[in-house]
Motif scaffolding. Structure first.
Motif, short mmCIF file in Angstrom:
data_model
loop_
_atom_site.label_atom_id
_atom_site.label_comp_id
_atom_site.label_asym_id
_atom_site.label_seq_id
_atom_site.Cartn_x
_atom_site.Cartn_y
_atom_site.Cartn_z
N SER A 1 30.74 47.10 46.47
CA SER A 1 31.76 47.98 47.05
C SER A 1 32.97 47.20 47.54
CB SER A 1 31.15 48.79 48.20
OG SER A 1 32.12 49.50 48.91
N ILE A 2 32.74 46.12 48.28
CA ILE A 2 33.84 45.31 48.82
C ILE A 2 34.43 44.41 47.73
CG2 ILE A 2 34.44 43.52 50.51
CD1 ILE A 2 33.96 46.31 51.76
N THR A 3 33.58 43.79 46.93
CA THR A 3 34.04 42.94 45.83
C THR A 3 35.01 43.68 44.92
OG1 THR A 3 32.07 41.53 45.81
CG2 THR A 3 33.26 41.73 43.74
N LEU A 4 34.61 44.86 44.47
CA LEU A 4 35.44 45.61 43.53
C LEU A 4 36.69 46.17 44.18
CD1 LEU A 4 32.64 47.34 41.43
CD2 LEU A 4 33.90 45.24 40.92
N GLU A 5 36.64 46.43 45.48
CA GLU A 5 37.84 46.86 46.20
C GLU A 5 38.87 45.73 46.20
OE1 GLU A 5 40.15 49.62 47.71
OE2 GLU A 5 38.03 50.12 47.58
N PHE A 6 38.44 44.50 46.47
CA PHE A 6 39.35 43.36 46.41
C PHE A 6 39.91 43.20 44.99
CE2 PHE A 6 37.37 41.65 50.39
CZ PHE A 6 38.54 41.36 51.08
N ALA A 7 39.04 43.29 43.99
CA ALA A 7 39.48 43.12 42.59
C ALA A 7 40.48 44.20 42.18
CB ALA A 7 38.27 43.12 41.67
N SER A 8 40.25 45.42 42.60
CA SER A 8 41.16 46.52 42.28
C SER A 8 42.53 46.29 42.88
CB SER A 8 40.58 47.85 42.78
OG SER A 8 41.44 48.93 42.48
N ARG A 9 42.56 45.56 44.00
CA ARG A 9 43.83 45.26 44.69
C ARG A 9 44.44 43.94 44.20
NH1 ARG A 9 43.84 48.04 50.14
NH2 ARG A 9 42.22 49.61 49.96
N ASP A 10 44.09 43.52 43.01
CA ASP A 10 44.67 42.35 42.33
C ASP A 10 44.23 41.00 42.87
OD1 ASP A 10 45.96 43.62 40.26
OD2 ASP A 10 47.77 43.96 41.45
N CYS A 11 43.21 40.94 43.70
CA CYS A 11 42.68 39.65 44.13
C CYS A 11 42.08 38.98 42.88
CB CYS A 11 41.63 39.82 45.22
SG CYS A 11 41.04 38.26 45.86
N GLN A 12 42.50 37.76 42.60
CA GLN A 12 42.10 37.08 41.36
C GLN A 12 40.93 36.12 41.53
OE1 GLN A 12 43.62 37.94 38.35
NE2 GLN A 12 44.46 39.50 39.72
N ASP A 13 40.51 35.85 42.76
CA ASP A 13 39.49 34.82 43.01
C ASP A 13 38.47 35.34 44.03
OD1 ASP A 13 38.02 32.52 43.38
OD2 ASP A 13 39.64 31.40 44.35
N ILE A 14 37.42 35.99 43.51
CA ILE A 14 36.39 36.58 44.37
C ILE A 14 35.04 35.98 43.99
CG2 ILE A 14 35.29 38.72 45.16
CD1 ILE A 14 37.88 40.06 43.71
N THR A 15 34.36 35.41 44.98
CA THR A 15 33.00 34.94 44.79
C THR A 15 32.08 35.89 45.55
OG1 THR A 15 33.75 32.64 44.64
CG2 THR A 15 31.40 33.00 45.11
N SER A 16 31.10 36.44 44.85
CA SER A 16 30.16 37.39 45.45
C SER A 16 28.77 36.80 45.44
CB SER A 16 30.15 38.70 44.66
OG SER A 16 31.44 39.26 44.63
N VAL A 17 28.14 36.76 46.61
CA VAL A 17 26.79 36.21 46.72
C VAL A 17 25.83 37.35 47.01
CG1 VAL A 17 25.30 34.55 47.89
CG2 VAL A 17 27.74 34.04 47.59
N GLU A 18 24.85 37.52 46.12
CA GLU A 18 23.87 38.61 46.26
C GLU A 18 22.53 38.11 45.73
OE1 GLU A 18 21.57 41.62 46.86
OE2 GLU A 18 23.60 41.66 47.66
N LEU A 19 21.48 38.30 46.51
CA LEU A 19 20.15 37.82 46.15
C LEU A 19 19.46 38.70 45.11
CD1 LEU A 19 17.82 35.84 46.57
CD2 LEU A 19 17.09 37.23 48.52
N ASN A 20 19.59 40.02 45.25
CA ASN A 20 18.87 40.94 44.37
C ASN A 20 19.42 40.85 42.94
OD1 ASN A 20 18.28 43.47 42.94
ND2 ASN A 20 17.40 44.15 44.88
N PRO A 21 18.57 40.47 41.97
CA PRO A 21 19.08 40.29 40.60
C PRO A 21 19.62 41.59 39.99
CG PRO A 21 16.67 40.07 40.66
CD PRO A 21 17.14 40.18 42.08
#
Length: 188
Positions: A57-77
């Motif tokens: 939810s937060i990752t894609l919100e940043f990406a939609s707002r043109d953020c070009q460098d997002i690292t997302s850490v999530e344990l659940n495969p």
């Protein structure tokens, strides 16, 4: 289900599989959060770290707002795979780097790492104990992952109150609060 609030994919609804046990940030809280972020940062030029990324939810919100460098850490495969496939489906795949890992272990391995971020966001599971939240705050701030003008935003239950020298503000939106921590001062 959640929706992207603004940007290239404004109003896009994202539906996760029904068997996913997630609690995306509410639209109301996310809208308020991004209003604060947008007033301080030009997201197109920011590096963002999203800890406990869930279904993105937060990752894609940043990406939609043109953020070009997002690292997302999530344990659940399954969740990490969902973020990856959704980002690719929305032509955001090059903006989002998914790291499948336990957040605490990932942060411990990042000590003295070169990469620094303007914004670090963490939305740990709501049942997380206060002691673990404090460990998370210390790992982020003591590992010098934030750039000098950076902010660490911690989403948590409103009943939790933090006391830390780097805590600058807490904003409450119903049962959810965001606590804002500034980076450690650079020691001489």
């Amino acid at each position: 289900m959640y929706r992207i609030i603004s940007g290239k994919w404004k109003a896009k609804k994202i539906a996760a599989p029904k068997n996913f046990d997630v609690r995306p940030t509410t639209d109301f809280a996310k809208e308020a959060l991004f209003s604060i972020i947008d007033n301080k940062y030009d997201l197109e030029f920011c590096s963002v770290l999203d800890l406990f990324a869930g279904i993105g939810s937060i990752t894609l919100e940043f990406a939609s707002r043109d953020c070009q460098d997002i690292t997302s850490v999530e344990l659940n495969p399954k969740h990490a795979g969902f973020i990856n496939s959704t980002a690719n489906e929305l032509d955001m795949g090059l903006q989002v780097n998914i790291q499948r890992a336990d957040v605490f272990e990932w942060l411990k391995k990042k000590r003295n790492h070169d990469k620094k971020y303007e914004i670090i966001f963490a939305d740990a599971p709501f049942e997380t104990e206060e002691k673990k939240y404090n460990e998370l705050i210390d790992l982020v701030l003591n590992n010098e992952l934030l750039k000098p003008n950076g902010v660490f935003i911690l989403e948590h239950q409103s009943r939790l109150k933090f006391s830390h020298p780097n805590l600058k503000d807490t904003r409450k939106y119903g049962n959810v609060s965001f606590s804002f921590f500034e980076s450690q001062p650079i020691s001489e």
